[in-house]
Design a protein around this motif. Structure first.
Motif, PDB file in Angstrom:
ATOM      1  N   LYS A 192      34.893  40.619  45.269  1.00 23.53           N
ATOM      2  CA  LYS A 192      36.139  40.071  44.737  1.00 23.53           C
ATOM      3  C   LYS A 192      36.738  38.984  45.658  1.00 23.53           C
ATOM      4  CE  LYS A 192      40.066  40.026  42.321  1.00 23.53           C
ATOM      5  NZ  LYS A 192      40.164  39.493  40.972  1.00 23.53           N
ATOM      6  N   GLU A 193      36.806  39.298  46.955  1.00 22.49           N
ATOM      7  CA  GLU A 193      37.477  38.366  47.867  1.00 22.49           C
ATOM      8  C   GLU A 193      36.714  37.040  47.916  1.00 22.49           C
ATOM      9  OE1 GLU A 193      36.593  41.510  48.551  1.00 22.49           O
ATOM     10  OE2 GLU A 193      38.565  42.457  48.450  1.00 22.49           O
ATOM     11  N   LYS A 194      35.382  37.125  47.995  1.00 18.50           N
ATOM     12  CA  LYS A 194      34.563  35.914  48.039  1.00 18.50           C
ATOM     13  C   LYS A 194      34.715  35.140  46.727  1.00 18.50           C
ATOM     14  CE  LYS A 194      31.671  33.423  50.363  1.00 18.50           C
ATOM     15  NZ  LYS A 194      32.228  32.779  51.573  1.00 18.50           N
ATOM     16  N   ARG A 195      34.743  35.862  45.618  1.00 14.39           N
ATOM     17  CA  ARG A 195      34.866  35.214  44.301  1.00 14.39           C
ATOM     18  C   ARG A 195      36.187  34.463  44.192  1.00 14.39           C
ATOM     19  NH1 ARG A 195      35.488  38.390  40.179  1.00 14.39           N
ATOM     20  NH2 ARG A 195      35.478  40.482  41.070  1.00 14.39           N
ATOM     21  N   VAL A 196      37.240  35.119  44.677  1.00 15.99           N
ATOM     22  CA  VAL A 196      38.563  34.476  44.605  1.00 15.99           C
ATOM     23  C   VAL A 196      38.544  33.203  45.448  1.00 15.99           C
ATOM     24  CG1 VAL A 196      40.994  34.724  45.265  1.00 15.99           C
ATOM     25  CG2 VAL A 196      39.813  36.595  44.083  1.00 15.99           C
ATOM     26  N   GLN A 197      37.949  33.313  46.637  1.00 14.33           N
ATOM     27  CA  GLN A 197      37.894  32.144  47.544  1.00 14.33           C
ATOM     28  C   GLN A 197      37.106  30.996  46.897  1.00 14.33           C
ATOM     29  OE1 GLN A 197      35.575  32.972  51.081  1.00 14.33           O
ATOM     30  NE2 GLN A 197      35.375  30.784  51.398  1.00 14.33           N
ATOM     31  N   LEU A 198      35.933  31.302  46.345  1.00 15.85           N
ATOM     32  CA  LEU A 198      35.092  30.247  45.760  1.00 15.85           C
ATOM     33  C   LEU A 198      35.682  29.683  44.464  1.00 15.85           C
ATOM     34  CD1 LEU A 198      31.544  31.760  46.398  1.00 15.85           C
ATOM     35  CD2 LEU A 198      32.551  29.761  47.507  1.00 15.85           C
ATOM     36  N   SER A 199      36.420  30.522  43.764  1.00 19.89           N
ATOM     37  CA  SER A 199      36.977  30.067  42.469  1.00 19.89           C
ATOM     38  C   SER A 199      37.963  28.914  42.675  1.00 19.89           C
ATOM     39  CB  SER A 199      37.668  31.225  41.747  1.00 19.89           C
ATOM     40  OG  SER A 199      38.865  31.555  42.408  1.00 19.89           O
ATOM     41  N   GLN A 200      38.454  28.776  43.911  1.00 16.79           N
ATOM     42  CA  GLN A 200      39.417  27.694  44.163  1.00 16.79           C
ATOM     43  C   GLN A 200      38.785  26.307  44.046  1.00 16.79           C
ATOM     44  OE1 GLN A 200      40.949  29.158  47.856  1.00 16.79           O
ATOM     45  NE2 GLN A 200      41.950  30.864  46.784  1.00 16.79           N
ATOM     46  N   HIS A 201      37.439  26.252  44.075  1.00 18.29           N
ATOM     47  CA  HIS A 201      36.755  24.963  43.889  1.00 18.29           C
ATOM     48  C   HIS A 201      36.694  24.565  42.411  1.00 18.29           C
ATOM     49  CE1 HIS A 201      35.520  24.959  48.052  1.00 18.29           C
ATOM     50  NE2 HIS A 201      35.034  26.182  47.899  1.00 18.29           N
ATOM     51  N   PHE A 202      37.120  25.460  41.561  1.00 18.08           N
ATOM     52  CA  PHE A 202      37.001  25.204  40.117  1.00 18.08           C
ATOM     53  C   PHE A 202      38.363  25.330  39.450  1.00 18.08           C
ATOM     54  CE2 PHE A 202      33.027  26.665  41.705  1.00 18.08           C
ATOM     55  CZ  PHE A 202      32.079  25.875  41.073  1.00 18.08           C
ATOM     56  N   THR A 203      38.838  24.211  38.940  1.00 20.51           N
ATOM     57  CA  THR A 203      40.122  24.298  38.235  1.00 20.51           C
ATOM     58  C   THR A 203      39.842  24.502  36.750  1.00 20.51           C
ATOM     59  OG1 THR A 203      40.052  21.913  38.217  1.00 20.51           O
ATOM     60  CG2 THR A 203      41.584  22.938  39.787  1.00 20.51           C
TER      61      THR A 203
END
Ligand code: NDP
Ligand code: 5RP
Length: 464
Positions: free
Chosen positions: A295-306
């Motif tokens: 979850k934490e990694k996903r949240v962090q990486l999702s910031q590259h995608f608007t």
């Protein structure tokens, strides 16, 4: 005082419910739970909460529990799988005699069951590894039961197991002898693998539908599907889950998107890999759970995608319904395929029709489809040997294609739907690119290859 006909060890979620089920059916029952530390009052509390049953005696010592049972003793362990089972068997062994019957109803690994069966057999003690499915409610009202071991020991406990299990549409018990030693736990393991995929398919439908639909509307669609050939326990509970509120808030919207697991899905996948059967759907469902846990990694990486500000283009309900219909058939084929192959490898005679029949009620994967599968397996051991199934899958193919296209355009992962599609397309393709794999293997490792224009007994090597 007359002795008990049956004993249950372990008053957790399943043990309590099964005990009440057994007592309700009129059997005189003894129950035992360890009583150290926090567990001091487990047995007392259970008896106090169930005073309506005067045929249950509670025990906190193994001595008195064993002494309360008629011989040969019939004992069901409903405890945490793994080393706990070995520890409890070790505690029981000094008290057990030849002909006593010990049943492990937990989700034990089938190879552990095989070892336990063989070790206890040397002492004349009957060991039954019995898969039990249905969760808390099923255990109380009638689970599906999958006993393995040997047919003689099964016949000694069959009157009790068959009485407490669920009933199929013909009022026959959803319990039958599966096959020798670890077979009962093997089929329960694969049941859970099929369960993982069925759950993941519903989660993926929710993912794509919730782009434009409310929980209430998705629930209505699921409830509607549940009236016909798609009906299943998991579809029904998912429809209910979606509308359950606490105050004004949907509970499902507050649940952290990190899926847990207790291992049976990954054991199923590992076993399928070992025996060479492509159970791609349950395996992708296991990996989908693992992926969710980051979850934490996903949240962090999702910031590259608007998120794009456009109305998502989602497939229509008919596409989704038919894609779901398609994927469920493939999932069931994969699950039964691995059971069929394992039966050959372990020399088990497993009647697939009968197995599907005991999964038509009581268990988590009970469904209308399972009923149809049980009928189909009366004539074949592979669903793809049935021309009606092939034609049905062919006619459903365009719908799953639409769903996959839409998932791509909306950037929604549909791991298990994709797996079903890829599996079907590969399985129905006369030519796959495995010639390249064979050439690569031969190039770097001189592993040799067979040729399309030579006998299969001949292997070739090229000096690349
Ligand atoms: N929950 C479900 O839906 C299903 C569960 N199962 C399987 O059934 C088994 C029991 O599950 P469930 O009832 O849900 O689990 P619970 O956690 O509710 O209960 C576990 C039981 O195991 C006992 N136990 C745990 N550790 C020890 C130990 N070290 N020594 C002795 N006893 C111990 C517990 O005793 P204590 O209370 O003293 O800790 C308790 O009675 C598991 O194998 C599970 O995988 C199978 C089908 C469905
Ligand atoms: O056996 C079961 C249902 O059939 C249990 O509920 C099991 O715990 C489910 O597996 P997991 O916890 O890995 O989701």
């Amino acid at each position: 005082m007359s002795k008990s006909q049956f004993g249950v060890i372990g008053l957790g979620v399943m043990g309590k419910s099964l005990s009440l089920n057994i007592a309700e059916k009129g059997f005189k029952l003894s129950v035992y739970n360890r009583s150290e530390g926090e567990e001091a009052n487990v047995v007392k509390d259970f008896l106090n909460q169930n005073t309506a049953f005067n045929n249950i005696s509670g025990h906190t010592s193994i001595d008195s529990f064993i002494a309360s049972l008629e011989t040969p003793r019939k004992i069901l362990m409903m405890i945490k799988a793994g080393s706990v089972v070995d520890a409890v068997i070790k505690q029981l062994e000094p008290y057990l005699n030849a002909d006593d019957i010990l049943i492990d109803g937990g989700n034990s690994h089938y190879l552990d069951t095989k070892n336990r069966y063989e070790a206890l057999q040397k002492k004349g003690i009957h060991f039954i590894g019995c898969g039990i499915s249905g969760g808390e409610e099923g255990a109380r009202k009638g689970p599906s039961m999958m006993p393995g071991g040997n047919i003689h020991s099964y016949s000694l406990v069959a009157p009790i197991l068959e009485k407490i299990s669920a009933r199929d549409k013909n009022n026959k018990a959803c319990c039958c002898f599966i096959a020798n030693n670890g077979a009962g736990h093997f089929v329960k393991m694969i049941h859970n693998g099929v369960e993982y995929s069925e759950m993941q398919l519903l989660a993926e439908l929710y993912a794509i539908m919730s782009l434009t639909m409310s929980n209430e509307d998705i629930s209505k669609v699921f409830s509607n599907w549940n009236k016909g050939d798609l009906s299943s326990y998991l579809l029904e509970i998912t429809a209910n889950i979606l509308t359950k509120k606490e105050g004004n808030t949907y509970i499902v919207d507050t649940i952290l998107d990190k899926a847990g697991n207790k291992g049976t899905g990954s054991w199923s996948s590992k076993t399928a890999l070992e025996i060479g059967i492509p159970t791609t759907m349950m395996t992708s469902a296991v990996f989908a759970r693992y992926l969710s846990s980051f979850k934490e990694k996903r949240v962090q990486l999702s910031q590259h995608f608007t998120k794009e500000n456009r109305t998502p283009d989602i497939p229509n309900i008919k596409d989704l319904e038919n894609a779901y219909r398609f994927a469920r058939i493939i999932n069931h084929q994969q699950g039964f395929d691995v059971i069929n192959e394992a039966a050959k490898a372990y020399n088990w005679t497993i009647n697939l029709s009968e197995l599907a029949r005991i999964w038509t009620n009581g268990c988590i994967i009970r469904s209308e489809l399972m009923q149809q599968v049980s009928e189909l397996f009366k004539n074949q051991t592979n669903l793809f040997d049935n021309i009606d199934i092939i034609n049905q899958l062919k006619s459903l193919e365009p719908y799953i294609e639409e769903v996959i296209k839409s998932a791509i355009s909306n950037r929604v992962p549909l791991d298990t739907f994709w797996s079903s599609y890829n599996y079907w397309v590969s399985m129905t393709s006369a030519k796959l690119p495995a010639n390249i794999i064979q050439a690569q293997r031969d190039y770097f490792g001189a592993h040799t290859y067979q040729k399309i224009d030579a006998p299969l007994s001949q292997f070739f090597h090229t000096n690349w």
